[in-house]
Design a protein around this motif. Structure first.
Motif, mmCIF file in Angstrom:
data_model
loop_
_atom_site.group_PDB
_atom_site.id
_atom_site.type_symbol
_atom_site.label_atom_id
_atom_site.label_comp_id
_atom_site.label_asym_id
_atom_site.label_seq_id
_atom_site.Cartn_x
_atom_site.Cartn_y
_atom_site.Cartn_z
ATOM 1 N N ALA A 286 53.137 67.969 5.201
ATOM 2 C CA ALA A 286 53.437 67.996 6.633
ATOM 3 C C ALA A 286 52.170 68.191 7.459
ATOM 4 O O ALA A 286 52.008 67.590 8.528
ATOM 5 C CB ALA A 286 54.435 69.118 6.922
ATOM 6 N N PHE A 287 51.252 69.021 6.955
ATOM 7 C CA PHE A 287 49.984 69.271 7.640
ATOM 8 C C PHE A 287 49.157 67.982 7.724
ATOM 9 O O PHE A 287 48.636 67.626 8.787
ATOM 10 C CB PHE A 287 49.220 70.362 6.890
ATOM 11 C CG PHE A 287 47.838 70.630 7.415
ATOM 12 C CD1 PHE A 287 47.641 71.248 8.639
ATOM 13 C CD2 PHE A 287 46.714 70.275 6.673
ATOM 14 C CE1 PHE A 287 46.367 71.502 9.125
ATOM 15 C CE2 PHE A 287 45.444 70.525 7.136
ATOM 16 C CZ PHE A 287 45.265 71.133 8.370
ATOM 17 N N VAL A 288 49.041 67.270 6.606
ATOM 18 C CA VAL A 288 48.276 66.010 6.588
ATOM 19 C C VAL A 288 48.945 64.972 7.480
ATOM 20 O O VAL A 288 48.273 64.230 8.211
ATOM 21 C CB VAL A 288 48.135 65.486 5.150
ATOM 22 C CG1 VAL A 288 47.491 64.096 5.147
ATOM 23 C CG2 VAL A 288 47.305 66.444 4.309
ATOM 24 N N THR A 357 36.406 79.716 2.848
ATOM 25 C CA THR A 357 36.640 78.958 4.070
ATOM 26 C C THR A 357 38.116 78.548 4.191
ATOM 27 O O THR A 357 38.688 78.001 3.245
ATOM 28 C CB THR A 357 35.772 77.687 4.076
ATOM 29 O OG1 THR A 357 34.404 78.059 3.908
ATOM 30 C CG2 THR A 357 35.934 76.915 5.382
ATOM 31 N N PRO A 358 38.741 78.803 5.333
ATOM 32 C CA PRO A 358 40.140 78.385 5.513
ATOM 33 C C PRO A 358 40.278 76.862 5.510
ATOM 34 O O PRO A 358 39.382 76.144 5.961
ATOM 35 C CB PRO A 358 40.507 78.960 6.882
ATOM 36 C CG PRO A 358 39.497 80.016 7.171
ATOM 37 C CD PRO A 358 38.235 79.570 6.487
ATOM 38 N N LEU A 359 41.389 76.395 5.019
ATOM 39 C CA LEU A 359 41.671 74.967 4.953
ATOM 40 C C LEU A 359 41.582 74.310 6.323
ATOM 41 O O LEU A 359 40.992 73.238 6.491
ATOM 42 C CB LEU A 359 43.057 74.755 4.343
ATOM 43 C CG LEU A 359 43.576 73.322 4.257
ATOM 44 C CD1 LEU A 359 42.826 72.558 3.186
ATOM 45 C CD2 LEU A 359 45.069 73.320 3.960
ATOM 46 N N GLU A 360 42.153 74.965 7.333
ATOM 47 C CA GLU A 360 42.236 74.373 8.665
ATOM 48 C C GLU A 360 40.855 74.157 9.294
ATOM 49 O O GLU A 360 40.674 73.254 10.108
ATOM 50 C CB GLU A 360 43.079 75.257 9.590
ATOM 51 C CG GLU A 360 44.529 75.410 9.160
ATOM 52 C CD GLU A 360 44.710 76.475 8.079
ATOM 53 O OE1 GLU A 360 43.683 77.086 7.686
ATOM 54 O OE2 GLU A 360 45.846 76.680 7.633
ATOM 55 N N LYS A 361 39.891 74.981 8.916
ATOM 56 C CA LYS A 361 38.563 74.894 9.519
ATOM 57 C C LYS A 361 37.845 73.611 9.139
ATOM 58 O O LYS A 361 37.050 73.065 9.914
ATOM 59 C CB LYS A 361 37.727 76.105 9.090
ATOM 60 C CG LYS A 361 36.368 76.195 9.768
ATOM 61 C CD LYS A 361 35.652 77.472 9.401
ATOM 62 C CE LYS A 361 34.294 77.563 10.090
ATOM 63 N NZ LYS A 361 33.582 78.824 9.742
ATOM 64 N N VAL A 362 38.110 73.116 7.939
ATOM 65 C CA VAL A 362 37.428 71.914 7.448
ATOM 66 C C VAL A 362 38.283 70.669 7.641
ATOM 67 O O VAL A 362 37.777 69.596 7.970
ATOM 68 C CB VAL A 362 37.064 72.072 5.956
ATOM 69 C CG1 VAL A 362 36.472 70.775 5.399
ATOM 70 C CG2 VAL A 362 36.074 73.221 5.780
#
Length: 386
Positions: A286-288, A357-362
């Protein structure tokens, strides 16, 4: 068993970005320079699996402090071309080797102090026609498989460890496995990864074992897989996609591996490296779907049916986008239990002083490349008009 490592034991490994620039690897005799690619760190590292996703990040870590790298490659010389700018002139040497030829591995390691093995494949490589053990065409008794999971994850790993132990100059071996490696796993990848760890430790008892979670980062085959599937087919889930994953940024793992190169305290340890948060596979899809603006249907598929599809794809394609074992992996919870890791004496990011590193940051990037080019064109036009 190994005692649980304390945070204080690794305090001297922690560095700020400023100290890393001027003082990284300032612990080896004969080193000089203020840090950076034109310095001399004194480290000589033989790297197997440098052309993979993790490999390029590790090579950059090695090169940016002026280390010498002996890079092994099983393919064409063009496959290592992108690694050359990571090293100052003369600091990278490139060798060809074969996974079943220990003599060629010994040539790569000659003169090296450290060996890093990142060799791995998520599918079995295959030839066009079935052949027997002597390489002759045999449609009935032959096999198309060139390197099986067992060959790569156990055979090659054991050979590298054996040769490293027999090479007088080598003092450290770092072997990259994966989170979830277990002798009881339904995934053949996970079973052979565990068997590879055992084979490495038998040949090189002080080897450092690195168990990273699922990688994410630019050019990964995690987030990009969902995007690729959504663009061409459908984003598929195994059953309801409830299996959990704890993705880790590939650059964080590369940094931890470089710490293992520098530190004697990490010899014989297992590094269990996972990201700061876990997600279900359905949440990842869903995020992708959201960040790529595809708005495609996310399709739950029964495990049996998806396994049959994976088997068909890997049988027909040399570089399959889905395999039968991928389906097994996607049905597993691949998360790190911090309490269990500490009880087993495993080292985590917290022990190393690395903030994952958080997933959302990259994953969520800035302006698109097209937009950047447009702005650059406007700036250049302005200067021309002046």
């Amino acid at each position: 068993g190994q005692g649980a490592p304390s945070t204080m034991a690794f305090s001297k490994l922690r560095t700020t970005s400023a100290s890393r620039l001027f003082a990284t690897f300032r612990s080896v005799e004969g080193e000089f320079g203020g840090g950076g690619r034109s310095s001399v760190s004194g480290l000589k590292v033989a790297v197997f699996g440098a052309t993979g996703f993790l490999g390029r990040y590790v090579c950059n870590e090695i090169g940016q402090v002026g280390s010498t790298a002996y890079i092994a490659n099983r393919g064409d010389e063009m496959e290592t071309r992108h690694l050359k700018p990571m090293f100052d002139l003369g600091n990278a040497a490139f060798y060809f080797y074969h996974g079943r030829d220990e003599a060629s591995m010994a040539q790569v390691m000659e003169g090296a102090d450290i060996v890093i093995n990142m060799v791995g494949k998520r599918y079995e490589t295959k030839g066009l026609l079935p052949v027997d053990g002597e390489g002759k065409f045999s449609p009935l008794k032959g096999s198309r498989v060139n390197f099986s999971y067992e060959d790569v994850n156990v055979g090659v790993a054991a050979s590298i460890a054996k040769v490293a132990a027999a090479t007088p100059s080598v003092t450290k071996l770092i072997h990259v496995s994966c989170l979830g490696a277990s002798p009881d796993s339904p995934s053949v990848l996970m079973r052979t990864k565990f068997a590879g760890e055992e084979a490495v430790k038998a040949a090189f008892p002080t080897a450092t074992i690195v168990r990273p979670a699922t990688f994410f980062g630019h050019e990964d085959w995690f987030l990009n897989w969902y995007a690729w599937m959504g663009e061409r087919l459908r984003m598929v889930l195994v059953e309801d996609g409830s299996a959990l994953v704890q993705p880790v940024h590939v650059a964080n793992v590369a940094k931890a591996i470089m710490m293992a190169c520098e530190s004697e305290e990490l010899e014989g340890k297992t590094l269990e490296l996972a990201g700061p948060a876990d997600y279900s596979r359905a949440e990842i899809a869903a995020f992708v779907n959201d960040i790529t603006k595809q708005n495609k249907e996310i399709l739950p598929v029964p495990k049996q049916i998806l396994s049959l599809a994976g088997q068909a794809v890997e049988t027909t394609l040399w570089n399959p986008y889905l395999t039968k074992d991928d389906v097994e992996v996607m049905s597993l919870d691949l998360v790190s239990d911090e309490a269990a890791a500490k009880a087993a004496g495993h080292v985590t990011f917290a022990d190393l002083g690395i903030e994952p590193t958080p997933l959302e940051k990259v994953a969520v990037r800035g302006p698109s490349p097209g937009g950047c080019w447009f702005v650059g064109l406007l700036v250049c036009s302005w200067f021309v008009l002046l």
